[in-house]
Design a protein around this motif. Sequence first.
Motif, PDB file in Angstrom:
ATOM      1  N   ALA A  41      88.860 -22.009 -52.397  1.00  0.00           N
ATOM      2  CA  ALA A  41      90.063 -22.762 -52.741  1.00  0.00           C
ATOM      3  C   ALA A  41      90.932 -21.844 -53.589  1.00  0.00           C
ATOM      4  CB  ALA A  41      89.704 -24.031 -53.501  1.00  0.00           C
ATOM      5  N   GLY A  42      91.907 -21.215 -52.957  1.00  0.00           N
ATOM      6  CA  GLY A  42      92.724 -20.224 -53.647  1.00  0.00           C
ATOM      7  C   GLY A  42      94.202 -20.500 -53.509  1.00  0.00           C
ATOM      8  N   ALA A  43      94.949 -20.183 -54.542  1.00  0.00           N
ATOM      9  CA  ALA A  43      96.390 -20.426 -54.558  1.00  0.00           C
ATOM     10  C   ALA A  43      97.095 -19.657 -53.442  1.00  0.00           C
ATOM     11  CB  ALA A  43      96.959 -20.007 -55.911  1.00  0.00           C
ATOM     12  N   THR A  44      98.153 -20.247 -52.914  1.00  0.00           N
ATOM     13  CA  THR A  44      98.975 -19.571 -51.921  1.00  0.00           C
ATOM     14  C   THR A  44      99.531 -18.272 -52.508  1.00  0.00           C
ATOM     15  OG1 THR A  44      99.611 -21.666 -50.900  1.00  0.00           O
ATOM     16  CG2 THR A  44     101.030 -19.778 -50.478  1.00  0.00           C
ATOM     17  N   GLY A  45      99.398 -17.180 -51.754  1.00  0.00           N
ATOM     18  CA  GLY A  45      99.827 -15.882 -52.251  1.00  0.00           C
ATOM     19  C   GLY A  45      98.681 -15.049 -52.795  1.00  0.00           C
ATOM     20  N   PHE A  46      97.509 -15.660 -52.938  1.00  0.00           N
ATOM     21  CA  PHE A  46      96.329 -14.983 -53.471  1.00  0.00           C
ATOM     22  C   PHE A  46      95.707 -14.049 -52.433  1.00  0.00           C
ATOM     23  CE2 PHE A  46      91.625 -15.837 -53.322  1.00  0.00           C
ATOM     24  CZ  PHE A  46      91.246 -14.887 -54.250  1.00  0.00           C
ATOM     25  N   GLY A  47      95.917 -14.344 -51.148  1.00  0.00           N
ATOM     26  CA  GLY A  47      95.376 -13.487 -50.090  1.00  0.00           C
ATOM     27  C   GLY A  47      94.040 -13.981 -49.576  1.00  0.00           C
ATOM     28  N   PRO A  52      81.031 -26.575 -48.648  1.00  0.00           N
ATOM     29  CA  PRO A  52      81.522 -27.021 -49.956  1.00  0.00           C
ATOM     30  C   PRO A  52      82.237 -25.905 -50.717  1.00  0.00           C
ATOM     31  CG  PRO A  52      79.133 -26.759 -49.961  1.00  0.00           C
ATOM     32  CD  PRO A  52      79.566 -26.629 -48.540  1.00  0.00           C
ATOM     33  N   VAL A  53      83.156 -26.298 -51.566  1.00  0.00           N
ATOM     34  CA  VAL A  53      83.922 -25.327 -52.348  1.00  0.00           C
ATOM     35  C   VAL A  53      82.986 -24.570 -53.290  1.00  0.00           C
ATOM     36  CG1 VAL A  53      85.744 -25.019 -54.060  1.00  0.00           C
ATOM     37  CG2 VAL A  53      86.036 -26.692 -52.202  1.00  0.00           C
ATOM     38  N   VAL A  54      83.002 -23.242 -53.192  1.00  0.00           N
ATOM     39  CA  VAL A  54      82.130 -22.415 -54.039  1.00  0.00           C
ATOM     40  C   VAL A  54      82.934 -21.475 -54.943  1.00  0.00           C
ATOM     41  CG1 VAL A  54      80.230 -22.506 -52.391  1.00  0.00           C
ATOM     42  CG2 VAL A  54      81.884 -20.626 -52.244  1.00  0.00           C
ATOM     43  N   PHE A  55      84.253 -21.416 -54.735  1.00  0.00           N
ATOM     44  CA  PHE A  55      85.082 -20.521 -55.546  1.00  0.00           C
ATOM     45  C   PHE A  55      86.477 -21.132 -55.641  1.00  0.00           C
ATOM     46  CE2 PHE A  55      87.706 -16.867 -56.587  1.00  0.00           C
ATOM     47  CZ  PHE A  55      86.897 -16.100 -57.428  1.00  0.00           C
ATOM     48  N   VAL A  56      86.996 -21.233 -56.855  1.00  0.00           N
ATOM     49  CA  VAL A  56      88.318 -21.831 -57.076  1.00  0.00           C
ATOM     50  C   VAL A  56      89.188 -20.857 -57.853  1.00  0.00           C
ATOM     51  CG1 VAL A  56      89.592 -23.731 -58.130  1.00  0.00           C
ATOM     52  CG2 VAL A  56      87.357 -24.169 -57.088  1.00  0.00           C
ATOM     53  N   TYR A  57      90.392 -20.631 -57.342  1.00  0.00           N
ATOM     54  CA  TYR A  57      91.383 -19.821 -58.052  1.00  0.00           C
ATOM     55  C   TYR A  57      92.703 -20.585 -57.979  1.00  0.00           C
ATOM     56  CZ  TYR A  57      94.024 -15.732 -59.619  1.00  0.00           C
ATOM     57  OH  TYR A  57      94.822 -14.860 -60.325  1.00  0.00           O
TER      58      TYR A  57
END
Length: 356
Positions: A31-37, A177-182
Motif C-alpha cells: 500500500a504505497g502513495a501515488t508517485g512512490f513507484g 494481505p497488506v504487509v507494507f504501508v507507505y
Amino acid sequence: MNATQIAETKAALQEAFRTQWYKHNCVGTLAGATGFGKTKPAIDEMMKQWRMYKADLIKESEGWIFMFPLRAPSIFLAVPTEKLRDEGWPDEVRFWYGDEGMEMWDTCVEAQCYISLHKIRNKHFSLVIMDEIHNITILSNLFFKQNTYTAVMGLTATVPDAKRDPDKHLIIQSIAPVVFVYTLDQGVEDGTVADFRINVVYATLDAVTRNITAGTKAKPFLTTEKGQYEYLSTKIDKMFVQQGQLKQSIQQPFADPSLSKDLDKLETRIQFDLLARTRFIYNLPSKTRLAARMMKQLVPNKRTIIFCLSIAQSKILCGDEVYNSKENTDSKFEKFKAGEGQFLGVVNAANRLLFA
C-alpha cells in the motif's frame, strides 16, 4: 532533497517492501502513495525470476542435471484497464530493463484486465501481480479458486476500508494481505512525493446539447450527457437490485444450483456496465470545455502541466505544446523543463519521467 537522493530513497523503500514480502512467504500487498513507484518492485521480482531461469539454462548447457525440466517463469498480471495492460506496463518494463525486460515480458507474462479474470481456469503461475488490487471483485476473485500459484504481490494506493467495503477488504486479506504501508503524508515528508493541494471543481452534466451517441447500432440516436448518464445509472441500479435478490435466493435451503451461474453472469454484466459508465464520464465533451475555461483563469506566471486523457484532447487544450509517446515530441518536454512556455499537455509519456 535532490533528484538523486529522491531516487535512492525510493529504491530503498521499494526494496524494503520486497524484503517484507519475502518474510511473508511472497504473499502480500504494498500500500504505497501515488508517485512512490509501486510497479518497480513488481518488475524487479519479474526480472529476478527470469534471470534465475536464464542462469539455470546456462548451467544445463554446461552439463548440470536438474530434477525437473526447466521452464520459464509463468507470471500473471491483473490490471484495471486495457491501456495499462497494452501500454503502461510494457513501457515501464522497457524503461527499466530495455530489451532484456521485453524478452522476459514476451516470454513469461500473461496480462489481463480484472473484468476477465473469472474466465481464466486450470493454470499455474509462479507469480501473480495484482496491480491496483482494490479493483478486485467477488467475480474476479474466482481466479484464485480456479488456478494455482506460488506467489502473489498486490499493489495499491487505496486500501479498501473494512467498514465501507467489507467484501473487497476480506478478499484482499484472504489472497494478499497488506504487509507494507507507505502513506502519502510519509511521501511528502520524505520528499519522494511532491507536496500538493487538491482543488475540487464541480461540474454539471450538459442537459441541452445532444452530442452523445446512444441507442443501438441499428437504431442510433443523439442524446445529452445528462440523459445518457441517467440511462446508464438506472440500468446499473436495476442490476444491483437483481444481484441482491439472487444472493438472497442462493442462501435459501434447497436453492437451485443454477442460480450461482446466473449470479456470476449478472455480476459480469454489472462490471462491464460500470466500466462503460466510467469511460463515458472520462470522455465527456463538457469536461474538455471546462478544462479550457479553467486554463484561461490560471495565473499567467504559473507554469502548468495539463494531464490529458488522449492526444486529441491535449491538442485541443494546448495546441502544439504537447508531449506524448506516439509522436516525436521530446523537444517539447525538454523545453518545458528548461523553463520555456506556460502550458504543456501530456498524456502518459510524462508520467514515468515525472514520477519514476
